[in-house]
Design a protein around this motif. Structure first.
Motif, PDB file in Angstrom:
ATOM      1  N   ARG A  24     -43.755  53.643  79.221  1.00  0.00           N
ATOM      2  CA  ARG A  24     -43.291  52.270  79.462  1.00  0.00           C
ATOM      3  C   ARG A  24     -41.874  52.056  78.957  1.00  0.00           C
ATOM      4  N   MET A  25     -41.123  53.150  78.812  1.00  0.00           N
ATOM      5  CA  MET A  25     -39.731  53.049  78.385  1.00  0.00           C
ATOM      6  C   MET A  25     -38.820  52.887  79.593  1.00  0.00           C
ATOM      7  N   VAL A  26     -37.816  52.027  79.463  1.00  0.00           N
ATOM      8  CA  VAL A  26     -36.796  51.907  80.500  1.00  0.00           C
ATOM      9  C   VAL A  26     -35.934  53.159  80.454  1.00  0.00           C
ATOM     10  N   THR A  27     -35.843  53.852  81.581  1.00  0.00           N
ATOM     11  CA  THR A  27     -35.087  55.107  81.615  1.00  0.00           C
ATOM     12  C   THR A  27     -33.669  54.919  82.141  1.00  0.00           C
ATOM     13  N   GLY A  28     -33.384  53.788  82.772  1.00  0.00           N
ATOM     14  CA  GLY A  28     -32.045  53.525  83.280  1.00  0.00           C
ATOM     15  C   GLY A  28     -32.015  52.200  84.014  1.00  0.00           C
ATOM     16  N   PHE A  29     -30.800  51.684  84.234  1.00  0.00           N
ATOM     17  CA  PHE A  29     -30.676  50.419  84.965  1.00  0.00           C
ATOM     18  C   PHE A  29     -29.308  50.350  85.619  1.00  0.00           C
ATOM     19  N   TYR A  30     -29.159  49.376  86.526  1.00  0.00           N
ATOM     20  CA  TYR A  30     -27.867  49.093  87.143  1.00  0.00           C
ATOM     21  C   TYR A  30     -27.803  47.597  87.408  1.00  0.00           C
TER      22      TYR A  30
ATOM     23  N   VAL B 188     -31.280  59.522  84.878  1.00  0.00           N
ATOM     24  CA  VAL B 188     -31.388  60.975  84.730  1.00  0.00           C
ATOM     25  C   VAL B 188     -30.517  61.514  83.588  1.00  0.00           C
ATOM     26  N   PHE B 189     -29.307  60.972  83.418  1.00  0.00           N
ATOM     27  CA  PHE B 189     -28.352  61.541  82.471  1.00  0.00           C
ATOM     28  C   PHE B 189     -28.624  61.121  81.031  1.00  0.00           C
ATOM     29  N   ASP B 190     -28.120  61.959  80.089  1.00  0.00           N
ATOM     30  CA  ASP B 190     -28.215  61.663  78.663  1.00  0.00           C
ATOM     31  C   ASP B 190     -27.430  60.380  78.354  1.00  0.00           C
ATOM     32  N   LYS B 191     -27.965  59.555  77.456  1.00  0.00           N
ATOM     33  CA  LYS B 191     -27.373  58.245  77.198  1.00  0.00           C
ATOM     34  C   LYS B 191     -26.416  58.237  76.002  1.00  0.00           C
ATOM     35  N   SER B 192     -26.216  59.374  75.325  1.00  0.00           N
ATOM     36  CA  SER B 192     -25.441  59.400  74.077  1.00  0.00           C
ATOM     37  C   SER B 192     -24.018  58.883  74.273  1.00  0.00           C
ATOM     38  N   VAL B 193     -23.304  59.412  75.262  1.00  0.00           N
ATOM     39  CA  VAL B 193     -21.916  58.992  75.511  1.00  0.00           C
ATOM     40  C   VAL B 193     -21.872  57.528  75.921  1.00  0.00           C
ATOM     41  N   TRP B 194     -22.789  57.133  76.781  1.00  0.00           N
ATOM     42  CA  TRP B 194     -22.858  55.737  77.255  1.00  0.00           C
ATOM     43  C   TRP B 194     -23.036  54.776  76.081  1.00  0.00           C
TER      44      TRP B 194
ATOM     45  N   ARG C 177     -22.229  55.401  72.845  1.00  0.00           N
ATOM     46  CA  ARG C 177     -21.045  55.445  71.979  1.00  0.00           C
ATOM     47  C   ARG C 177     -19.915  54.598  72.542  1.00  0.00           C
ATOM     48  N   GLU C 178     -19.724  54.648  73.863  1.00  0.00           N
ATOM     49  CA  GLU C 178     -18.660  53.856  74.493  1.00  0.00           C
ATOM     50  C   GLU C 178     -18.849  52.365  74.260  1.00  0.00           C
ATOM     51  N   ARG C 179     -20.076  51.948  74.088  1.00  0.00           N
ATOM     52  CA  ARG C 179     -20.384  50.526  73.879  1.00  0.00           C
ATOM     53  C   ARG C 179     -20.683  50.200  72.415  1.00  0.00           C
ATOM     54  N   GLU C 180     -20.445  51.177  71.556  1.00  0.00           N
ATOM     55  CA  GLU C 180     -20.647  51.023  70.116  1.00  0.00           C
ATOM     56  C   GLU C 180     -22.063  50.574  69.787  1.00  0.00           C
ATOM     57  N   ILE C 181     -23.013  51.141  70.515  1.00  0.00           N
ATOM     58  CA  ILE C 181     -24.432  50.862  70.275  1.00  0.00           C
ATOM     59  C   ILE C 181     -25.000  52.006  69.444  1.00  0.00           C
ATOM     60  N   ARG C 182     -25.534  51.694  68.284  1.00  0.00           N
ATOM     61  CA  ARG C 182     -26.014  52.723  67.369  1.00  0.00           C
ATOM     62  C   ARG C 182     -27.488  53.068  67.558  1.00  0.00           C
ATOM     63  N   GLU C 183     -28.214  52.221  68.236  1.00  0.00           N
ATOM     64  CA  GLU C 183     -29.630  52.493  68.449  1.00  0.00           C
ATOM     65  C   GLU C 183     -29.802  53.656  69.428  1.00  0.00           C
ATOM     66  N   PRO C 184     -30.746  54.568  69.193  1.00  0.00           N
ATOM     67  CA  PRO C 184     -30.944  55.710  70.109  1.00  0.00           C
ATOM     68  C   PRO C 184     -31.645  55.279  71.392  1.00  0.00           C
ATOM     69  N   TRP C 185     -31.379  56.019  72.440  1.00  0.00           N
ATOM     70  CA  TRP C 185     -32.079  55.833  73.723  1.00  0.00           C
ATOM     71  C   TRP C 185     -32.470  57.229  74.206  1.00  0.00           C
ATOM     72  N   PRO C 186     -33.522  57.788  73.643  1.00  0.00           N
ATOM     73  CA  PRO C 186     -33.853  59.201  73.869  1.00  0.00           C
ATOM     74  C   PRO C 186     -34.624  59.439  75.161  1.00  0.00           C
ATOM     75  N   VAL C 187     -33.957  59.256  76.277  1.00  0.00           N
ATOM     76  CA  VAL C 187     -34.610  59.517  77.557  1.00  0.00           C
ATOM     77  C   VAL C 187     -33.573  60.057  78.537  1.00  0.00           C
ATOM     78  N   ALA C 188     -33.904  61.153  79.195  1.00  0.00           N
ATOM     79  CA  ALA C 188     -33.050  61.762  80.212  1.00  0.00           C
ATOM     80  C   ALA C 188     -33.887  62.799  80.956  1.00  0.00           C
ATOM     81  N   GLY C 189     -33.443  63.158  82.130  1.00  0.00           N
ATOM     82  CA  GLY C 189     -34.143  64.198  82.878  1.00  0.00           C
ATOM     83  C   GLY C 189     -34.635  63.723  84.229  1.00  0.00           C
ATOM     84  N   LEU C 190     -34.901  64.693  85.107  1.00  0.00           N
ATOM     85  CA  LEU C 190     -35.379  64.385  86.452  1.00  0.00           C
ATOM     86  C   LEU C 190     -36.857  64.020  86.434  1.00  0.00           C
TER      87      LEU C 190
END
Length: 273
Positions: free
Chosen positions: A207-213, A232-238, A240-253
């Motif tokens: 039930r985790m949100v894996t991505g949005f637009y 699909v892509f790793d969220k780490s860079v995304w 950091r660019e927004r200075e969000i420190r909370e993890p979003w550990p979801v990526a993959g096909l």
């Protein structure tokens, strides 16, 4: 904190709110662009209000677009207050049970006439139609449909056995569109532009949100594709660019992408075929 229902508002206040709404609708049709002090002064004179109050009401109506948003709260009854005394409440309940919740399916108009007739016979002031309709809306929809033999509504409100699920993360990702409950305004004029569309991808298992637009454009292949790309892509860079420190550990096909029967999804499949 929710707004009071129309039946909890004095009829005089409700009628005044309707008058204000009609005047403001006409004002916005005539002045669809940026409003001026002179324009608002004319509206204020029409409504018999101060210019500051007219500005406030136009802003409220633009934000909510309902008559209820224009009701004078200061003179209204406290939130949650019911206008009917217990005797009239009992007549409304008794009439609904005896005459409306029947398989003969009498109309709401007939119910209103019956309630008002019963109140007058008891020497009581008849309640307004809005009040009676509000009591009907308090009744559970499925219960009302069963009592009235409305099988289509009963079927539509009955849960179907079974559930759609997944045994592991990214086995099934569900994508859907929804219109956000916020208004975007122009950064200079502060005029409303519209409500954005949110395309959301969610993992069925976790039930985790894996991505949005998020976009102001209507749902399309592009918004679906960009949502899936973000999913699909790793969220780490995304992050950091927004200075969000909370993890979003979801990526993959995902193994399977589950969507509704929207035209944007159907068009993508047809073009691929």
């Amino acid at each position: 904190m929710s707004d009071p229902f129309p039946d909890e508002i004095d009829e005089a206040l409700w009628d005044e709110a309707c008058r204000r709404a009609d005047a403001i609708r006409g004002f916005l049709r005539r002045h669809s662009g940026r409003t001026t002090a002179g324009n608002v002064a004319g509206l204020a004179a029409e409504l018999g209000l101060s210019q500051a109050t007219a500005y406030r009401l136009v802003k409220l109506f633009r934000a909510g677009g309902t008559v209820l948003s224009l009701v004078d709260r200061k003179r209204g009854r406290p939130e949650g207050h019911r206008t009917l005394d217990e005797k009239r409440e009992e007549i409304v309940r008794r009439t609904i049970n005896a005459f409306y919740l029947k398989r003969t399916r009498p109309t709401v108009s007939q119910l209103v006439r019956d309630v008002q007739t019963n109140c007058m016979s008891a020497g009581l002031k008849p309640p307004h139609r809005r009040t009676i309709v509000a009591r009907l809306e308090d009744i559970d929809l499925q219960k009302r449909a069963r009592r009235r033999g409305e099988q289509k509504i009963v079927k539509a409100t009955t849960a179907v056995p079974g559930a759609f699920g997944a045994s592991r993360p990214l086995e099934v990702v569900q994508i859907d569109h929804t219109k956000a409950e916020v208004f975007v305004v122009d950064e200079e004029t502060r005029q409303p532009i519209g409500r954005p569309w949110l395309t959301l991808a969610m993992d069925i298992c976790s039930r985790m949100v894996t991505g949005f637009y998020l976009t102001m454009d209507a749902p399309s292949r592009l918004s679906t594709s960009l949502c899936l790309l973000h999913s699909v892509f790793d969220k780490s860079v995304w992050l950091r660019e927004r200075e969000i420190r909370e993890p979003w550990p979801v990526a993959g096909l995902p193994t399977t992408v589950h969507v509704d029967n929207g035209s944007d999804f159907r068009r993508s499949i047809q073009e691929r075929l």
